[in-house]
Design a protein around this motif. Structure first.
Motif, PDB file in Angstrom:
ATOM      1  N   LYS A  64      39.951  59.971  38.754  1.00  0.00           N
ATOM      2  CA  LYS A  64      38.501  60.156  38.662  1.00  0.00           C
ATOM      3  C   LYS A  64      37.750  58.857  38.368  1.00  0.00           C
ATOM      4  N   GLU A  65      38.440  57.726  38.414  1.00  0.00           N
ATOM      5  CA  GLU A  65      37.834  56.465  38.003  1.00  0.00           C
ATOM      6  C   GLU A  65      37.598  55.505  39.160  1.00  0.00           C
ATOM      7  N   TYR A  66      37.426  56.033  40.379  1.00  0.00           N
ATOM      8  CA  TYR A  66      37.265  55.151  41.535  1.00  0.00           C
ATOM      9  C   TYR A  66      36.023  54.271  41.418  1.00  0.00           C
ATOM     10  N   ASN A  67      34.913  54.826  40.989  1.00  0.00           N
ATOM     11  CA  ASN A  67      33.687  54.019  40.894  1.00  0.00           C
ATOM     12  C   ASN A  67      33.859  52.863  39.909  1.00  0.00           C
ATOM     13  N   ALA A  68      34.506  53.139  38.779  1.00  0.00           N
ATOM     14  CA  ALA A  68      34.777  52.064  37.819  1.00  0.00           C
ATOM     15  C   ALA A  68      35.732  51.037  38.408  1.00  0.00           C
ATOM     16  N   PHE A  69      36.711  51.521  39.160  1.00  0.00           N
ATOM     17  CA  PHE A  69      37.675  50.649  39.835  1.00  0.00           C
ATOM     18  C   PHE A  69      36.955  49.706  40.796  1.00  0.00           C
ATOM     19  N   VAL A  70      36.060  50.248  41.620  1.00  0.00           N
ATOM     20  CA  VAL A  70      35.304  49.431  42.567  1.00  0.00           C
ATOM     21  C   VAL A  70      34.450  48.409  41.831  1.00  0.00           C
ATOM     22  N   ASP A  71      33.813  48.820  40.739  1.00  0.00           N
ATOM     23  CA  ASP A  71      32.996  47.892  39.946  1.00  0.00           C
ATOM     24  C   ASP A  71      33.832  46.730  39.420  1.00  0.00           C
ATOM     25  N   GLN A  72      35.038  47.048  38.933  1.00  0.00           N
ATOM     26  CA  GLN A  72      35.898  46.013  38.357  1.00  0.00           C
ATOM     27  C   GLN A  72      36.428  45.065  39.426  1.00  0.00           C
ATOM     28  N   ILE A  73      36.808  45.619  40.580  1.00  0.00           N
ATOM     29  CA  ILE A  73      37.259  44.772  41.680  1.00  0.00           C
ATOM     30  C   ILE A  73      36.096  43.923  42.209  1.00  0.00           C
ATOM     31  N   SER A  74      34.910  44.521  42.278  1.00  0.00           N
ATOM     32  CA  SER A  74      33.742  43.786  42.772  1.00  0.00           C
ATOM     33  C   SER A  74      33.407  42.601  41.881  1.00  0.00           C
ATOM     34  N   LYS A  75      33.640  42.730  40.591  1.00  0.00           N
ATOM     35  CA  LYS A  75      33.422  41.606  39.676  1.00  0.00           C
ATOM     36  C   LYS A  75      34.360  40.456  40.018  1.00  0.00           C
ATOM     37  N   MET A  76      35.621  40.778  40.317  1.00  0.00           N
ATOM     38  CA  MET A  76      36.560  39.734  40.738  1.00  0.00           C
ATOM     39  C   MET A  76      36.087  39.089  42.026  1.00  0.00           C
ATOM     40  N   TRP A  77      35.666  39.919  43.010  1.00  0.00           N
ATOM     41  CA  TRP A  77      35.220  39.378  44.283  1.00  0.00           C
ATOM     42  C   TRP A  77      34.006  38.461  44.130  1.00  0.00           C
ATOM     43  N   ALA A  78      33.148  38.760  43.150  1.00  0.00           N
ATOM     44  CA  ALA A  78      31.948  37.941  42.951  1.00  0.00           C
ATOM     45  C   ALA A  78      32.282  36.563  42.366  1.00  0.00           C
ATOM     46  N   GLU A  79      33.429  36.462  41.718  1.00  0.00           N
ATOM     47  CA  GLU A  79      33.772  35.232  40.996  1.00  0.00           C
ATOM     48  C   GLU A  79      34.971  34.485  41.571  1.00  0.00           C
TER      49      GLU A  79
END
Length: 279
Positions: free
Chosen positions: A191-206
């Motif tokens: 149930k944590e896909y949205n949080a997962f995407v947010d966390q991966i997106s932070k890596m992608w931004a940096e």
């Protein structure tokens, strides 16, 4: 290491044209391929899922962000006929777990080495897509004694190499939505896909943000590959990577996108095997 444009042209012309362009379509994710050589490696604070197929010199396939090992289903039989194929779910992806540390390419590359250690594989080639291609370059920078060749498909070495608004591209948006359903089916935290995407997106931004000097220090044989209609990676950035890494090859696959391994498996597989088996 460099491919002939004529060879690629002949391969593409041998395929009948379809009403819809290949690069506009996101084919289905292949079904998982059964093997009695799969399991979990407990290392680096997590459980890392892997599956092994075939015999011969080892090749590790590393999937893209948000994906899982199933995405390589069209490659397994072709490559496993010549090599030992190892599929790995990156931390937090597919059937692998994660800990509280932020996602980072160095950390994820260390996970790959942990799997090699557990399987008692001293050295392996890498085939990586997107984040997996970035991991292949990371391994060439930080663990070059553990890898042979790197086939880096649709990778970037700077955050500026990614196109603005890629998530709005219809094909890429369909992939993100599909990945959510697959995450729910495979993950220990469904149930944590949205949080997962947010966390991966932070890596992608940096990340990644490797300097020219770092790329120029690589002496691992690397083939830098992309589709000619990649939705995510800028063409000039792909060309920059190949021009900056010493002795790297550059290969642009025709009429495919960020998902070439799904859109044209025969062509993708032929180029992988040509590169891996080239002396």
């Amino acid at each position: 290491m460099r491919f002939s444009a004529l060879v690629l042209l002949s391969l593409s012309l041998a395929t009948p044209s379809l009403a819809a362009e290949k690069w506009e379509i996101l084919p289905p994710t292949p079904a998982p391929i059964a093997t009695d050589r799969s399991g979990e490696v407990h290392a680096n604070g997590i459980s890392i899922h892997y599956a092994v197929y075939g015999q011969g010199s080892p090749v590790v396939f590393l999937h893209g962000g948000l994906a899982n090992t199933d995405y390589w289903g069209n490659q397994v039989s072709a490559v496993a006929a010549h090599h030992t194929v190892i599929l790995i779910d990156s931390r937090g992806h597919g059937r692998s777990t994660r800990d509280s540390r932020p996602y980072g390419y160095d950390l994820m590359a260390d996970d790959v080495v942990a799997v090699l250690d557990a399987l008692k594989i001293p050295k392996a080639d890498i085939v990586g897509w997107s984040d997996g291609g970035i991991l292949g370059i990371d391994l060439a920078l930080r663990h070059k004694d553990r890898i042979g060749k790197v086939y880096a498909f649709a990778a970037n070495t700077l955050t500026s190499g990614v196109k603005e608004g890629v998530e709005k591209n219809p094909t890429f948006a369909a992939y993100i939505e599909r990945a959510g359903h697959e995450y729910e089916a495979h993950s220990t935290t469904p149930k944590e896909y949205n949080a997962f995407v947010d966390q991966i997106s932070k890596m992608w931004a940096e990340q990644p943000n490797w300097t020219e000097e770092q790329l120029k220090s690589i002496d691992t044989p690397i083939l830098v590959v992309d589709g000619d209609h990649d939705e995510a990676i800028k063409r000039d950035h792909t060309e920059y990577i190949a021009a900056t890494i010493p002795h790297a090859g550059l290969l642009i696959l025709p009429n495919v996108s960020h998902f070439a391994f799904l859109q044209d498996p025969p062509l993708f597989n032929a180029t992988v095997l040509h590169f891996l088996d080239e002396k």
